[in-house]
Motif scaffolding. Structure first.
Motif, PDB file in Angstrom:
ATOM      1  N   GLY A 149       0.784  -1.224   0.000  1.00 20.55           N
ATOM      2  CA  GLY A 149       0.000   0.000   0.000  1.00 20.55           C
ATOM      3  C   GLY A 149       0.813   1.269   0.000  1.00 20.55           C
ATOM      4  O   GLY A 149       0.267   2.360   0.187  1.00 20.55           O
ATOM      5  N   SER A 150       2.129   1.154  -0.203  1.00 21.37           N
ATOM      6  CA  SER A 150       2.972   2.352  -0.203  1.00 21.37           C
ATOM      7  C   SER A 150       2.636   3.252  -1.383  1.00 21.37           C
ATOM      8  O   SER A 150       2.211   2.789  -2.444  1.00 21.37           O
ATOM      9  CB  SER A 150       4.450   1.975  -0.229  1.00 21.37           C
ATOM     10  OG  SER A 150       4.761   1.207  -1.374  1.00 21.37           O
ATOM     11  N   LEU A 151       2.839   4.544  -1.212  1.00 21.87           N
ATOM     12  CA  LEU A 151       2.490   5.541  -2.214  1.00 21.87           C
ATOM     13  C   LEU A 151       3.648   5.795  -3.162  1.00 21.87           C
ATOM     14  O   LEU A 151       4.813   5.581  -2.822  1.00 21.87           O
ATOM     15  CB  LEU A 151       2.117   6.856  -1.523  1.00 21.87           C
ATOM     16  CG  LEU A 151       1.021   6.806  -0.468  1.00 21.87           C
ATOM     17  CD1 LEU A 151       0.909   8.154   0.238  1.00 21.87           C
ATOM     18  CD2 LEU A 151      -0.307   6.416  -1.092  1.00 21.87           C
ATOM     19  N   SER A 152       3.335   6.275  -4.343  1.00 16.07           N
ATOM     20  CA  SER A 152       4.369   6.715  -5.270  1.00 16.07           C
ATOM     21  C   SER A 152       4.790   8.140  -4.920  1.00 16.07           C
ATOM     22  O   SER A 152       4.089   8.850  -4.206  1.00 16.07           O
ATOM     23  CB  SER A 152       3.853   6.673  -6.712  1.00 16.07           C
ATOM     24  OG  SER A 152       2.881   7.695  -6.901  1.00 16.07           O
ATOM     25  N   HIS A 153       5.932   8.551  -5.442  1.00 17.03           N
ATOM     26  CA  HIS A 153       6.394   9.911  -5.166  1.00 17.03           C
ATOM     27  C   HIS A 153       5.436  10.958  -5.725  1.00 17.03           C
ATOM     28  O   HIS A 153       5.335  12.061  -5.186  1.00 17.03           O
ATOM     29  CB  HIS A 153       7.793  10.117  -5.757  1.00 17.03           C
ATOM     30  CG  HIS A 153       7.840  10.088  -7.247  1.00 17.03           C
ATOM     31  ND1 HIS A 153       7.963   8.913  -7.970  1.00 17.03           N
ATOM     32  CD2 HIS A 153       7.768  11.092  -8.166  1.00 17.03           C
ATOM     33  CE1 HIS A 153       7.975   9.200  -9.261  1.00 17.03           C
ATOM     34  NE2 HIS A 153       7.855  10.499  -9.402  1.00 17.03           N
ATOM     35  N   THR A 154       4.706  10.610  -6.797  1.00 18.97           N
ATOM     36  CA  THR A 154       3.759  11.547  -7.396  1.00 18.97           C
ATOM     37  C   THR A 154       2.649  11.895  -6.411  1.00 18.97           C
ATOM     38  O   THR A 154       2.242  13.059  -6.291  1.00 18.97           O
ATOM     39  CB  THR A 154       3.153  10.956  -8.674  1.00 18.97           C
ATOM     40  OG1 THR A 154       4.206  10.605  -9.569  1.00 18.97           O
ATOM     41  CG2 THR A 154       2.232  11.961  -9.351  1.00 18.97           C
ATOM     42  N   GLU A 155       2.163  10.890  -5.698  1.00 14.88           N
ATOM     43  CA  GLU A 155       1.092  11.128  -4.729  1.00 14.88           C
ATOM     44  C   GLU A 155       1.570  12.006  -3.580  1.00 14.88           C
ATOM     45  O   GLU A 155       0.826  12.844  -3.076  1.00 14.88           O
ATOM     46  CB  GLU A 155       0.583   9.783  -4.205  1.00 14.88           C
ATOM     47  CG  GLU A 155      -0.092   8.933  -5.270  1.00 14.88           C
ATOM     48  CD  GLU A 155      -0.409   7.530  -4.787  1.00 14.88           C
ATOM     49  OE1 GLU A 155      -1.576   7.268  -4.440  1.00 14.88           O
ATOM     50  OE2 GLU A 155       0.519   6.710  -4.757  1.00 14.88           O
ATOM     51  N   VAL A 156       2.812  11.827  -3.176  1.00 14.09           N
ATOM     52  CA  VAL A 156       3.358  12.650  -2.098  1.00 14.09           C
ATOM     53  C   VAL A 156       3.641  14.061  -2.600  1.00 14.09           C
ATOM     54  O   VAL A 156       3.440  15.048  -1.880  1.00 14.09           O
ATOM     55  CB  VAL A 156       4.636  12.010  -1.521  1.00 14.09           C
ATOM     56  CG1 VAL A 156       5.250  12.899  -0.448  1.00 14.09           C
ATOM     57  CG2 VAL A 156       4.311  10.636  -0.939  1.00 14.09           C
ATOM     58  N   ALA A 157       4.096  14.167  -3.848  1.00  8.95           N
ATOM     59  CA  ALA A 157       4.389  15.486  -4.426  1.00  8.95           C
ATOM     60  C   ALA A 157       3.151  16.362  -4.455  1.00  8.95           C
ATOM     61  O   ALA A 157       3.253  17.602  -4.400  1.00  8.95           O
ATOM     62  CB  ALA A 157       4.961  15.331  -5.828  1.00  8.95           C
ATOM     63  N   ASN A 158       1.980  15.767  -4.528  1.00  2.75           N
ATOM     64  CA  ASN A 158       0.732  16.546  -4.524  1.00  2.75           C
ATOM     65  C   ASN A 158       0.582  17.338  -3.230  1.00  2.75           C
ATOM     66  O   ASN A 158      -0.016  18.417  -3.214  1.00  2.75           O
ATOM     67  CB  ASN A 158      -0.469  15.621  -4.724  1.00  2.75           C
ATOM     68  CG  ASN A 158      -0.540  15.052  -6.125  1.00  2.75           C
ATOM     69  OD1 ASN A 158      -0.007  15.651  -7.066  1.00  2.75           O
ATOM     70  ND2 ASN A 158      -1.188  13.914  -6.284  1.00  2.75           N
ATOM     71  N   HIS A 172       7.338   4.687  -1.679  1.00  2.00           N
ATOM     72  CA  HIS A 172       8.372   3.861  -2.306  1.00  2.00           C
ATOM     73  C   HIS A 172       9.008   4.595  -3.478  1.00  2.00           C
ATOM     74  O   HIS A 172       8.402   5.488  -4.069  1.00  2.00           O
ATOM     75  CB  HIS A 172       7.799   2.524  -2.793  1.00  2.00           C
ATOM     76  CG  HIS A 172       6.762   2.676  -3.872  1.00  2.00           C
ATOM     77  ND1 HIS A 172       5.416   2.704  -3.602  1.00  2.00           N
ATOM     78  CD2 HIS A 172       6.880   2.813  -5.221  1.00  2.00           C
ATOM     79  CE1 HIS A 172       4.736   2.849  -4.738  1.00  2.00           C
ATOM     80  NE2 HIS A 172       5.619   2.922  -5.737  1.00  2.00           N
ATOM     81  N   LEU A 173      10.230   4.210  -3.801  1.00  2.00           N
ATOM     82  CA  LEU A 173      10.934   4.754  -4.958  1.00  2.00           C
ATOM     83  C   LEU A 173      10.632   3.901  -6.184  1.00  2.00           C
ATOM     84  O   LEU A 173      10.221   2.747  -6.062  1.00  2.00           O
ATOM     85  CB  LEU A 173      12.440   4.750  -4.695  1.00  2.00           C
ATOM     86  CG  LEU A 173      12.953   5.750  -3.651  1.00  2.00           C
ATOM     87  CD1 LEU A 173      14.399   5.437  -3.278  1.00  2.00           C
ATOM     88  CD2 LEU A 173      12.832   7.177  -4.174  1.00  2.00           C
ATOM     89  N   PRO A 174      10.822   4.425  -7.392  1.00  2.00           N
ATOM     90  CA  PRO A 174      10.634   3.619  -8.609  1.00  2.00           C
ATOM     91  C   PRO A 174      11.520   2.375  -8.579  1.00  2.00           C
ATOM     92  O   PRO A 174      12.646   2.400  -8.052  1.00  2.00           O
ATOM     93  CB  PRO A 174      11.057   4.583  -9.728  1.00  2.00           C
ATOM     94  CG  PRO A 174      10.822   5.945  -9.165  1.00  2.00           C
ATOM     95  CD  PRO A 174      11.145   5.840  -7.699  1.00  2.00           C
ATOM     96  N   LEU A 204      12.924  13.561  -6.820  1.00  2.00           N
ATOM     97  CA  LEU A 204      11.601  13.261  -7.372  1.00  2.00           C
ATOM     98  C   LEU A 204      10.538  14.203  -6.818  1.00  2.00           C
ATOM     99  O   LEU A 204       9.621  14.612  -7.547  1.00  2.00           O
ATOM    100  CB  LEU A 204      11.227  11.810  -7.058  1.00  2.00           C
ATOM    101  CG  LEU A 204      12.006  10.746  -7.827  1.00  2.00           C
ATOM    102  CD1 LEU A 204      11.785   9.368  -7.208  1.00  2.00           C
ATOM    103  CD2 LEU A 204      11.603  10.727  -9.301  1.00  2.00           C
ATOM    104  N   LEU A 205      10.649  14.549  -5.549  1.00  2.00           N
ATOM    105  CA  LEU A 205       9.646  15.421  -4.940  1.00  2.00           C
ATOM    106  C   LEU A 205       9.887  16.893  -5.259  1.00  2.00           C
ATOM    107  O   LEU A 205       8.945  17.687  -5.279  1.00  2.00           O
ATOM    108  CB  LEU A 205       9.631  15.218  -3.423  1.00  2.00           C
ATOM    109  CG  LEU A 205       9.169  13.849  -2.922  1.00  2.00           C
ATOM    110  CD1 LEU A 205       9.239  13.786  -1.408  1.00  2.00           C
ATOM    111  CD2 LEU A 205       7.754  13.542  -3.403  1.00  2.00           C
ATOM    112  N   GLU A 206      11.157  17.256  -5.487  1.00  2.00           N
ATOM    113  CA  GLU A 206      11.502  18.645  -5.800  1.00  2.00           C
ATOM    114  C   GLU A 206      12.397  18.690  -7.049  1.00  2.00           C
ATOM    115  O   GLU A 206      13.583  19.011  -6.956  1.00  2.00           O
ATOM    116  CB  GLU A 206      12.220  19.292  -4.617  1.00  2.00           C
ATOM    117  CG  GLU A 206      11.405  19.334  -3.337  1.00  2.00           C
ATOM    118  CD  GLU A 206      12.102  20.131  -2.246  1.00  2.00           C
ATOM    119  OE1 GLU A 206      12.167  21.377  -2.371  1.00  2.00           O
ATOM    120  OE2 GLU A 206      12.603  19.515  -1.295  1.00  2.00           O
ATOM    121  N   PRO A 207      11.846  18.370  -8.217  1.00  2.00           N
ATOM    122  CA  PRO A 207      12.660  18.286  -9.441  1.00  2.00           C
ATOM    123  C   PRO A 207      13.269  19.615  -9.865  1.00  2.00           C
ATOM    124  O   PRO A 207      14.201  19.643 -10.672  1.00  2.00           O
ATOM    125  CB  PRO A 207      11.668  17.761 -10.483  1.00  2.00           C
ATOM    126  CG  PRO A 207      10.312  18.141  -9.953  1.00  2.00           C
ATOM    127  CD  PRO A 207      10.436  18.036  -8.466  1.00  2.00           C
TER     128      PRO A 207
END
Length: 202
Positions: free
Chosen positions: A88-97, A134-136, A166-169
């Motif tokens: 159930g871990s989130l992708s970095h995209t979901e956290v970046a939101n 999680h990371l890719p 990933l979170l701060e490109p």
């Protein structure tokens, strides 16, 4: 006179301070370091802690009652995530939101071997209610002087570099990897001829 650097903690000849750059990030990193990693000459968490002004590093194994960590976790102005590839871990995209909503984010990293990190996760019950990230899967590690369970196993500094990037490109965190690579190359140069080729090359 001490044989060790007072800042990075490494022996003076292995000092990494000349490669450390002060970096700014909106995401805060909290490094939970297994106590067995504290004095490892090839440990990489120190690079993150020295480079990032808003990072925290705590040492132990069971952090359930760790007062400083729990004080951070009680700060409701932050969203806290654990960088751990669980169900159930989130992708970095979901956290970046969350960052896009101008909400504060802290990411917790477990610093230790996979076995020790798993034990830290099991024991530290205060982390269990936090969402995982999680990371890719396709990232490749470059920790050539420590045995890894798979090609995509990352050192702590590599994991920190990737999650921040990933979170701060828009920010450049490459200095973290530069310091890491210099540390690796120095350690390889200290090995007797042929040892690295025999034991670490694939």
């Amino acid at each position: 006179m001490s044989r060790y650097c007072s800042q990075c903690g490494k022996s003076l000849k292995a000092c990494i301070c000349e490669w450390i750059q002060s970096l700014t990030s909106n995401v805060e990193l909290v490094i939970l370091q297994h106590h067995s990693e504290t004095n490892r000459p090839m440990g990489t968490a120190r690079i993150l802690n020295l480079s990032l002004n808003n990072s925290h590093c705590f040492t132990g194994e069971d952090f359930s009652a760790h007062p400083q960590l729990n004080q951070l976790l009680e700060d409701e102005s932050y969203h806290h995530f654990v960088l751990y590839p669980g169900q159930g871990s989130l992708s970095h995209t979901e956290v970046a939101n969350k960052l896009a909503e101008e909400r504060k984010v802290r990411v917790i990293l477990l610093d230790g071997t996979w076995k020790k990190a798993y034990k830290m996760w099991q024991l530290s019950t205060n982390l269990h209610a936090l969402p995982l990230i999680h990371l890719p899967d396709d990232l490749q590690g470059n920790y050539r002087i420590r045995k890894a369970p798979s090609d995509n196993s990352l050192s702590t500094v590599e994991a920190g570099y990737h999650i921040l990037s990933l979170l701060e490109p828009e920010r450049d965190f490459s200095a973290l990897i530069d310091a890491f690579n210099h540390m690796i190359e120095f350690q390889i140069q200290q090995m007797p001829p042929g040892v690295f080729d025999k034991n670490y090359r694939t």
